[in-house]
Each structure stands twice: as structure tokens, then as C-alpha cells.
Design a protein around this motif. Structure first.
Motif, PDB file in Angstrom:
ATOM      1  N   SER A 188      34.595  36.812  50.372  1.00 23.32           N
ATOM      2  CA  SER A 188      35.884  37.294  49.866  1.00 23.32           C
ATOM      3  C   SER A 188      36.321  38.472  50.730  1.00 23.32           C
ATOM      4  CB  SER A 188      35.752  37.749  48.414  1.00 23.32           C
ATOM      5  OG  SER A 188      36.826  38.586  48.051  1.00 23.32           O
ATOM      6  N   LYS A 240      38.481  40.826  50.275  1.00 24.74           N
ATOM      7  CA  LYS A 240      38.605  42.121  49.579  1.00 24.74           C
ATOM      8  C   LYS A 240      37.239  42.783  49.431  1.00 24.74           C
ATOM      9  CE  LYS A 240      42.868  41.190  46.991  1.00 24.74           C
ATOM     10  NZ  LYS A 240      43.226  39.975  47.767  1.00 24.74           N
ATOM     11  N   THR A 241      36.262  42.021  48.958  1.00 21.27           N
ATOM     12  CA  THR A 241      34.912  42.575  48.817  1.00 21.27           C
ATOM     13  C   THR A 241      34.346  42.967  50.173  1.00 21.27           C
ATOM     14  OG1 THR A 241      34.516  41.193  46.872  1.00 21.27           O
ATOM     15  CG2 THR A 241      32.582  42.099  47.991  1.00 21.27           C
ATOM     16  N   GLY A 290      35.925  43.597  53.010  1.00 21.20           N
ATOM     17  CA  GLY A 290      36.635  44.719  53.608  1.00 21.20           C
ATOM     18  C   GLY A 290      36.193  46.051  53.040  1.00 21.20           C
ATOM     19  N   GLY A 291      35.909  46.073  51.754  1.00 15.74           N
ATOM     20  CA  GLY A 291      35.427  47.309  51.142  1.00 15.74           C
ATOM     21  C   GLY A 291      34.056  47.707  51.649  1.00 15.74           C
ATOM     22  N   LEU A 314      41.762  44.282  52.641  1.00 14.29           N
ATOM     23  CA  LEU A 314      41.976  44.479  51.204  1.00 14.29           C
ATOM     24  C   LEU A 314      43.282  43.875  50.729  1.00 14.29           C
ATOM     25  CD1 LEU A 314      40.779  48.199  50.920  1.00 14.29           C
ATOM     26  CD2 LEU A 314      39.425  46.090  50.712  1.00 14.29           C
ATOM     27  N   GLU A 315      44.232  43.727  51.640  1.00 13.30           N
ATOM     28  CA  GLU A 315      45.541  43.190  51.282  1.00 13.30           C
ATOM     29  C   GLU A 315      45.676  41.700  51.571  1.00 13.30           C
ATOM     30  OE1 GLU A 315      47.524  45.251  49.702  1.00 13.30           O
ATOM     31  OE2 GLU A 315      46.007  46.802  50.013  1.00 13.30           O
ATOM     32  N   ASN A 368      45.034  37.550  51.442  1.00 13.69           N
ATOM     33  CA  ASN A 368      44.886  36.494  50.445  1.00 13.69           C
ATOM     34  C   ASN A 368      43.804  35.524  50.921  1.00 13.69           C
ATOM     35  OD1 ASN A 368      45.206  33.966  49.099  1.00 13.69           O
ATOM     36  ND2 ASN A 368      47.257  34.579  48.462  1.00 13.69           N
ATOM     37  N   ASP A 369      42.744  35.361  50.124  1.00 13.61           N
ATOM     38  CA  ASP A 369      41.625  34.513  50.544  1.00 13.61           C
ATOM     39  C   ASP A 369      41.999  33.041  50.685  1.00 13.61           C
ATOM     40  OD1 ASP A 369      39.665  36.428  50.870  1.00 13.61           O
ATOM     41  OD2 ASP A 369      38.966  36.322  48.803  1.00 13.61           O
TER      42      ASP A 369
END
Length: 406
Positions: A263, A265-266, A268-269, A277-278, A280-281
Motif C-alpha cells: 500500500s 500510503k503505508t 510512504g510513511g 501518501l496522496e 491512489n493504490d
């Protein structure tokens, strides 16, 4: 894991006899699997031994048996016989009468010229499972082309499912087509034996390397044919054209790690990449494949492999190490699984090799024989067929058979 090569086999195919008239890798690998499961595999080879005995991969010649042959021919007995000789063919026919399976990977037309084609052997033993392995098929426009692994990798389309756009195609780091064809033949033998157990019928089973490597790509070809998505290689060395980014091997400060489609978002964090974080998977991992790869590469270069793998594990990100063979041999899971076997070989000493990719609770695989010397078992096999000492000595004298003395 040490195997007792003298132990009576209680494996699942114990009691079945396989006549192995194969050379190189695909055929011998398939019949070795049958031997590992307990079948009595009689390797029928020319008087001076099969081709693989004399062509060591990487130059690893060994003492008397090179590493290539050693790796593909354990759990077999060797009968060295001249099949171009009428008396030699008579020996083979005697062997076939009591056999369950016959496997050959001669060039198209050779089996018929030798008189060991399916029709000829089925007349001797109607319940015989006869397996014919070839590069491209028994007939057709490519039937006489050489069935060599790299040639078939190139033809299969698989080389363009990875690597960079504009760069040369990417071959596999293994003899992939040979291995897949071997697994296919092994699987086909088991299915044909099951049919024979139910009906008493033998049959001809044809396996070719081109179909084997094509069907291995079931998912990729369906994405292309049904999904209408072309093989589009990217500018960065993405590991597969149909898998979303990031997907590949990335350099760390002290080695490499594999990252597989997390994912964004995960991910990237964890790696400190705010642009992920921005995203779309669902769509962005394909749309921005090269950008995602490049930014991942830059971020992962700042920590060690161990540091990243610990972070990824804590956050549920699919990742793993990039091993060489030394790392693989020392891996705790490999040791736990007993992936490698060890046994004593008559000329090569203590041998360590990959073992058995299956486990049975009641009928375990084992190493009963190391790879045989040329004709090492000729005398014993003929004695089992009813040949007395005088007949065996006559065949040896006339160079119909050969043996390596014990």
C-alpha cells in the motif's frame, strides 16, 4: 539431513519400474523425481554414458561424475547398452516387458528409427505409460528445432515481462523451461499411472517444452488476451510488467531488498516519501510506475537491509532479502525444512544437494542411490531379467552392454 542409501524404500512409488531413456536436464529431472518417490528408475544410456556426463555446467567436473549429472540422476540405476544393435534392443524390450513407465526425449523420429516408439513398445507391454518429451511438439513446423532452454525462453514471451524498456530481454537465472517441462512430465506420469490403476490401460503421454513454459504464464497471457493490456516495459527495472509498483529489487546501504506491491500510503510513511501518501493504490501504481520505482530506490539507499526489513515487517509490508547461494544454505527456514539432503557417493564422496519438494507422512522420499556410474548396474539389471552370467559376459564381450566394475 542424512539419508540411508541402503534402506529399503517405502516411498509412494515403491514397486513401480521406470525405463529412463532421457538426456540433458528436463527428462532426467522428471525421472529423478519419480526415483525420489521410490520408483526403480533404470537409466538406459549409451556405452560411454549420456551426453550430460560429458558436459558439466560451469566446468564443475567432479572426480568421475560431474556436478550437472550428479544433480539430475540420483535414485537411478544405470544400464549401459547399445540400442543401435539388435541384441541391445532385445535387452531393452526385455526391460520394457516388466516396466510401468518409459520416458524418452529423443529428437523427433529417432525413437521410431530405433524401434522404441510408442507403437512398438505398446505391442510388447500394452499397460505401459509411455512419455515422449520434446522441445516444440511431436510434429509441426518447429518439431526439428533444438529444444534448448534459452531459445524457448526467448520464444515464450516471458523475457519481455521484466526489465527496462529499450534494454535487452531478461532471461531467467535458472534453466527455467527445462525445470517446468520436467515438473510437467512428472505430473503427467502420476496422472497416467492413476488412470492405469483404475482401468489397466497404458497410453502415450506427450510433453513439450514450448507448451510447458507457455502454460506457466497462465495469468500473464490472460491479462494480455482477456484484459487487453500489452506487455509494456518501463524505464526503471520493474520486476514484472503486470504487477503494480513498487515491485522489484532495491539497493540499500549494504545490499539489496525485495519490495512487493505495498500500500503506497503505508509504504510512504515508513520510508519517508510524502508523495506516496496522496496516491491512489488502484490506479497510480501503474500510471506512475517509473516515478514510484525511482523514489523508492532513492529512499531505500539510506539504511541497511536489516533495518529496512525490520521496519517493513513491523508495518506489514511484503519485503524480503536478496540472497546468494551461501545465504540460502545458511537460512534458518531452509535448515528447519531439511531442504537439502546429504549422502555418500561411490566416487564423489559426501554429496549435499537440494532434496525433495514434497513430504509424505507414511511414504517418505529418500536417497537410495547417488547418480550412477556408466553401466554401474548393467549386470544386476540383466540378472533380474533372467540373463545368466554367461549371457551377460557375452554381451559385454560383444560391446552390446557396458559396465563399471564394482
Amino acid at each position: 539431513m542424512v539419508q540411508d542409501s541402503t534402506k529399503e524404500s517405502k516411498a509412494v512409488l515403491s514397486g513401480y519400474k521406470v525405463v529412463d531413456c532421457t538426456i540433458a536436464m528436463a527428462g532426467p529431472f522428471a525421472t529423478q523425481r519419480l526415483g525420489d518417490l521410490g520408483a526403480d528408475v533404470i537409466k538406459v544410456e549409451p556405452l560411454d554414458g549420456e551426453w550430460q556426463r560429458h558436459t558439466p555446467a560451469g566446468g564443475a567436473k567432479g572426480k568421475q561424475v560431474n556436478a550437472s549429472f550428479l544433480s539430475l540422476n540420483r535414485n537411478k540405476r544405470s544400464l549401459a547398452v547399445d540400442l543401435k544393435n539388435d541384441a541391445g534392443r532385445a535387452v531393452l524390450f526385455d526391460l520394457v516387458r516388466s516396466a510401468d513407465v518409459f520416458v524418452q526425449n529423443y529428437r523427433p523420429g529417432v525413437a521410431k528409427r530405433l524401434g522404441v516408439d510408442y507403437a512398438s513398445l505398446a505391442a510388447i507391454n500394452p499397460s505401459l505409460v509411455y512419455v515422449s518429451m520434446s522441445g516444440y511438439g511431436e510434429d509441426g513446423p518447429y518439431a526439428h528445432r533444438p529444444g534448448q532452454d534459452l531459445l524457448l525462453q526467448g520464444m515464450s514471451g516471458a523475457m519481455l515481462s521484466t526489465g527496462r524498456a529499450g534494454e535487452p530481454p531478461s532471461p531467467a537465472g535458472q534453466y527455467l523451461v527445462d525445470a517446468v517441462a520436467a515438473a510437467t512430465a512428472f505430473e503427467a506420469v502420476l496422472a497416467a499411472l492413476l488412470h492405469r490403476e483404475r482401468t489397466g490401460e497404458g497410453q502415450l503421454v506427450s510433453v513439450n517444452m514450448l507448451d510447458a513454459i507457455t502454460t506457466l504464464q497462465m495469468q500473464e497471457l490472460s491479462v494480455y488476451m482477456q484484459g487487453g493490456l500489452p506487455q509494456k516495459r518501463s524505464a526503471e527495472p520493474h520486476a514484472h510488467v503486470y504487477i503494480r509498483a513498487p515491485y522489484g529489487a532495491f539497493a540499500t546501504s549494504d545490499g539489496y531488498v525485495i519490495v512487493a506491491m505495498p500500500s503506497l500510503k503505508t509504504f510512504g510513511g515508513v520510508i519517508g516519501e510524502p508523495s506516496f501518501l496522496e496516491m491512489n493504490d488502484t490506479t497510480d501504481p501503474w500510471t506512475y510506475r517509473d516515478e514510484i520505482f525511482a523514489r523508492t530506490r532513492d529512499r531505500l539507499a539510506v539504511k541497511t537491509s536489516a533495518e529496512w526489513l525490520a521496519l517493513f515487517d513491523q508495518n506489514g509490508i511484503w519485503a524480503g532479502p536478496v540472497y546468494g547461494y551461501e545465504d540460502l544454505l545458511n537460512d534458518p527456514q531452509i535448515r528447519h525444512n531439511g531442504t537439502f539432503v546429504e549422502y555418500d557417493h561411490r566416487t564423489e564422496g559426501r554429496v549435499k544437494a537440494p532434496g525433495f519438494p514434497y513430504k509424505f507422512s507414511k511414504t517418505p522420499a529418500s536417497v537410495r542411490y547417488g547418480a550412477p556410474l556408466v553401466g554401474e548396474h548393467s549386470r544386476a539389471v540383466l540378472a533380474e531379467l533372467g540373463y545368466d552370467d554367461a549371457a551377460v559376459e557375452a554381451l559385454l564381450r560383444d560391446r552390446v552392454i557396458n559396465e563399471t566394475a564394482g
